[in-house]
Design a protein around this motif. Structure first.
Motif, PDB file in Angstrom:
ATOM      1  N   ASN A 108       0.807  -1.222   0.000  1.00  0.00           N
ATOM      2  CA  ASN A 108       0.000   0.000   0.000  1.00  0.00           C
ATOM      3  C   ASN A 108       0.840   1.272   0.000  1.00  0.00           C
ATOM      4  OD1 ASN A 108       0.906  -0.138   2.710  1.00  0.00           O
ATOM      5  ND2 ASN A 108      -0.893   1.001   3.420  1.00  0.00           N
ATOM      6  N   ASP A 109       2.167   1.150   0.027  1.00  0.00           N
ATOM      7  CA  ASP A 109       3.006   2.339   0.088  1.00  0.00           C
ATOM      8  C   ASP A 109       4.337   2.068  -0.602  1.00  0.00           C
ATOM      9  OD1 ASP A 109       3.967   4.837   0.645  1.00  0.00           O
ATOM     10  OD2 ASP A 109       4.411   4.420   2.754  1.00  0.00           O
ATOM     11  N   PRO A 110       4.387   2.178  -1.949  1.00  0.00           N
ATOM     12  CA  PRO A 110       3.292   2.626  -2.823  1.00  0.00           C
ATOM     13  C   PRO A 110       2.290   1.514  -3.077  1.00  0.00           C
ATOM     14  CG  PRO A 110       5.187   2.037  -4.139  1.00  0.00           C
ATOM     15  CD  PRO A 110       5.634   1.934  -2.691  1.00  0.00           C
ATOM     16  N   ALA A 111       1.098   1.897  -3.501  1.00  0.00           N
ATOM     17  CA  ALA A 111       0.059   0.921  -3.807  1.00  0.00           C
ATOM     18  C   ALA A 111       0.489   0.055  -4.979  1.00  0.00           C
ATOM     19  CB  ALA A 111      -1.245   1.641  -4.140  1.00  0.00           C
ATOM     20  N   LYS A 112       0.315  -1.261  -4.828  1.00  0.00           N
ATOM     21  CA  LYS A 112       0.643  -2.168  -5.918  1.00  0.00           C
ATOM     22  C   LYS A 112      -0.160  -3.450  -5.789  1.00  0.00           C
ATOM     23  CE  LYS A 112       4.416  -4.440  -8.382  1.00  0.00           C
ATOM     24  NZ  LYS A 112       5.885  -4.637  -8.507  1.00  0.00           N
ATOM     25  N   SER A 113      -0.736  -3.897  -6.897  1.00  0.00           N
ATOM     26  CA  SER A 113      -1.447  -5.178  -6.926  1.00  0.00           C
ATOM     27  C   SER A 113      -0.517  -6.247  -7.476  1.00  0.00           C
ATOM     28  CB  SER A 113      -2.694  -5.085  -7.807  1.00  0.00           C
ATOM     29  OG  SER A 113      -3.238  -6.388  -8.014  1.00  0.00           O
ATOM     30  N   ASN A 114      -0.399  -7.346  -6.732  1.00  0.00           N
ATOM     31  CA  ASN A 114       0.394  -8.487  -7.168  1.00  0.00           C
ATOM     32  C   ASN A 114      -0.485  -9.699  -7.443  1.00  0.00           C
ATOM     33  OD1 ASN A 114       3.055  -7.321  -6.996  1.00  0.00           O
ATOM     34  ND2 ASN A 114       2.780  -7.318  -4.784  1.00  0.00           N
ATOM     35  N   CYS A 115      -1.761  -9.462  -7.708  1.00  0.00           N
ATOM     36  CA  CYS A 115      -2.721 -10.532  -7.992  1.00  0.00           C
ATOM     37  C   CYS A 115      -3.143 -10.421  -9.449  1.00  0.00           C
ATOM     38  CB  CYS A 115      -3.936 -10.412  -7.070  1.00  0.00           C
ATOM     39  SG  CYS A 115      -5.241 -11.622  -7.378  1.00  0.00           S
ATOM     40  N   SER A 116      -2.686 -11.364 -10.265  1.00  0.00           N
ATOM     41  CA  SER A 116      -3.034 -11.379 -11.681  1.00  0.00           C
ATOM     42  C   SER A 116      -3.223 -12.820 -12.124  1.00  0.00           C
ATOM     43  CB  SER A 116      -1.934 -10.704 -12.512  1.00  0.00           C
ATOM     44  OG  SER A 116      -0.690 -11.365 -12.335  1.00  0.00           O
ATOM     45  N   GLY A 117      -3.575 -13.029 -13.394  1.00  0.00           N
ATOM     46  CA  GLY A 117      -3.762 -14.387 -13.893  1.00  0.00           C
ATOM     47  C   GLY A 117      -4.870 -15.124 -13.159  1.00  0.00           C
ATOM     48  N   ASP A 118      -4.599 -16.371 -12.754  1.00  0.00           N
ATOM     49  CA  ASP A 118      -5.593 -17.161 -12.023  1.00  0.00           C
ATOM     50  C   ASP A 118      -6.005 -16.483 -10.730  1.00  0.00           C
ATOM     51  OD1 ASP A 118      -5.805 -19.143 -13.901  1.00  0.00           O
ATOM     52  OD2 ASP A 118      -4.525 -20.584 -12.861  1.00  0.00           O
ATOM     53  N   CYS A 119      -5.055 -15.797 -10.092  1.00  0.00           N
ATOM     54  CA  CYS A 119      -5.384 -15.090  -8.850  1.00  0.00           C
ATOM     55  C   CYS A 119      -6.505 -14.086  -9.091  1.00  0.00           C
ATOM     56  CB  CYS A 119      -4.145 -14.380  -8.309  1.00  0.00           C
ATOM     57  SG  CYS A 119      -4.441 -13.396  -6.815  1.00  0.00           S
ATOM     58  N   ALA A 120      -6.383 -13.300 -10.158  1.00  0.00           N
ATOM     59  CA  ALA A 120      -7.391 -12.280 -10.457  1.00  0.00           C
ATOM     60  C   ALA A 120      -8.698 -12.890 -10.949  1.00  0.00           C
ATOM     61  CB  ALA A 120      -6.856 -11.288 -11.489  1.00  0.00           C
ATOM     62  N   ALA A 121      -8.659 -14.164 -11.373  1.00  0.00           N
ATOM     63  CA  ALA A 121      -9.891 -14.844 -11.767  1.00  0.00           C
ATOM     64  C   ALA A 121     -10.673 -15.288 -10.534  1.00  0.00           C
ATOM     65  CB  ALA A 121      -9.571 -16.055 -12.641  1.00  0.00           C
ATOM     66  N   ILE A 122      -9.958 -15.508  -9.425  1.00  0.00           N
ATOM     67  CA  ILE A 122     -10.584 -15.901  -8.167  1.00  0.00           C
ATOM     68  C   ILE A 122     -10.915 -14.669  -7.328  1.00  0.00           C
ATOM     69  CG2 ILE A 122     -10.216 -17.114  -5.983  1.00  0.00           C
ATOM     70  CD1 ILE A 122      -8.363 -19.021  -7.521  1.00  0.00           C
ATOM     71  N   TRP A 123      -9.978 -13.754  -7.292  1.00  0.00           N
ATOM     72  CA  TRP A 123     -10.148 -12.508  -6.531  1.00  0.00           C
ATOM     73  C   TRP A 123     -10.319 -11.382  -7.552  1.00  0.00           C
ATOM     74  CZ3 TRP A 123     -10.537 -13.283  -1.396  1.00  0.00           C
ATOM     75  CH2 TRP A 123     -10.005 -14.476  -0.880  1.00  0.00           C
ATOM     76  N   LYS A 124     -11.548 -11.015  -7.804  1.00  0.00           N
ATOM     77  CA  LYS A 124     -11.859 -10.037  -8.839  1.00  0.00           C
ATOM     78  C   LYS A 124     -11.450  -8.618  -8.411  1.00  0.00           C
ATOM     79  CE  LYS A 124     -14.010 -12.802 -11.766  1.00  0.00           C
ATOM     80  NZ  LYS A 124     -13.509 -13.032 -13.148  1.00  0.00           N
TER      81      LYS A 124
END
Length: 228
Positions: A108-124
């Motif tokens: 969160n400092d800096p903000a960054k998303s590390n959820c992509s691929g299958d992760c982002a299919a489960i966690w929208k």
């Protein structure tokens, strides 16, 4: 024996209504390597950083993408509502009433998303076009955006990217709490809600590919050795 019965009872009382406590996995596992499981715990030092989310400087749009492409209404999160649900207490819900989560694998400092691929299919990811959802019970001062690796923008609270969980089948459910020991219901101020902390469980499997005969996510079953 008595302690085991008490622990089982506490877990059942903590589980979302109508959810089998056994589905949360091994109750003997530690709740998390950095999270206390005591009832009502809310401390989260990482959630008190600068409320103005920063775009990820390393995020780049894929070749051929066009910056500024508008997402459809069905793809974006248009509303954030701070409210309360049974057993858990303070939560943030989207426009459809689904509880939102934060991921310890993000920053969160800096903000960054590390959820992509299958992760982002489960966690929208809670995507946005303008970063200005309708707010109720959530302060505009803690709402921001982060640019994902695919060039889309995701809403944040206190810099933490927001997600919904496909394992939640009804508004107000929070079956994603403590999944992998990394996913937690987020409160309106961006902190983790640790009021109710079931044992670590695995996430549901990613949605079946088009044309597949089954979709384990629809059954709420857990599958595979996922780290997200």
């Amino acid at each position: 024996m008595g302690a085991g019965i008490a622990a089982a009872f506490a877990l059942a009382a903590c589980a979302p209504s109508g959810y089998n406590a056994a589905d949360y996995g091994n109750a003997a596992e530690p709740a998390s390597n950095d999270v206390a499981a005591s009832p009502g715990a809310t401390a989260d030092p990482a959630a008190t950083s600068d409320p103005v989310a920063q775009a990820d400087p390393d995020a780049t749009a894929p070749p051929g993408s066009e910056e500024g492409t508008e997402l459809t209404d069905s793809q974006v999160t248009n509303k954030l509502t701070g409210t309360a649900v049974k057993r858990m207490g303070e939560v943030v819900e989207n426009e459809d009433g689904f509880v939102l989560y934060r991921f310890d694998g993000d920053s969160n400092d800096p903000a960054k998303s590390n959820c992509s691929g299958d992760c982002a299919a489960i966690w929208k990811p809670a995507l946005t076009n303008d970063g200005k959802p309708t707010l109720k019970g959530v302060s505009a001062s803690v709402v921001g955006t982060v640019t994902r690796a695919d060039g889309t923008k995701q809403l944040t609270l206190k810099g933490w990217p927001l997600y919904s969980y496909i394992g939640d089948k009804q508004p107000g459910q929070w079956k994603g709490q403590n999944v992998s020991g990394k996913w937690f219901v987020i409160k309106p101020d961006g902190a983790k809600n640790l009021t109710c902390l079931p044992a670590i469980s695995k996430p549901v499997a990613p949605p079946a590919s088009e044309g597949s005969e089954s979709d384990s996510a629809d059954t709420g079953s857990s599958s595979g050795d996922y780290s997200y």
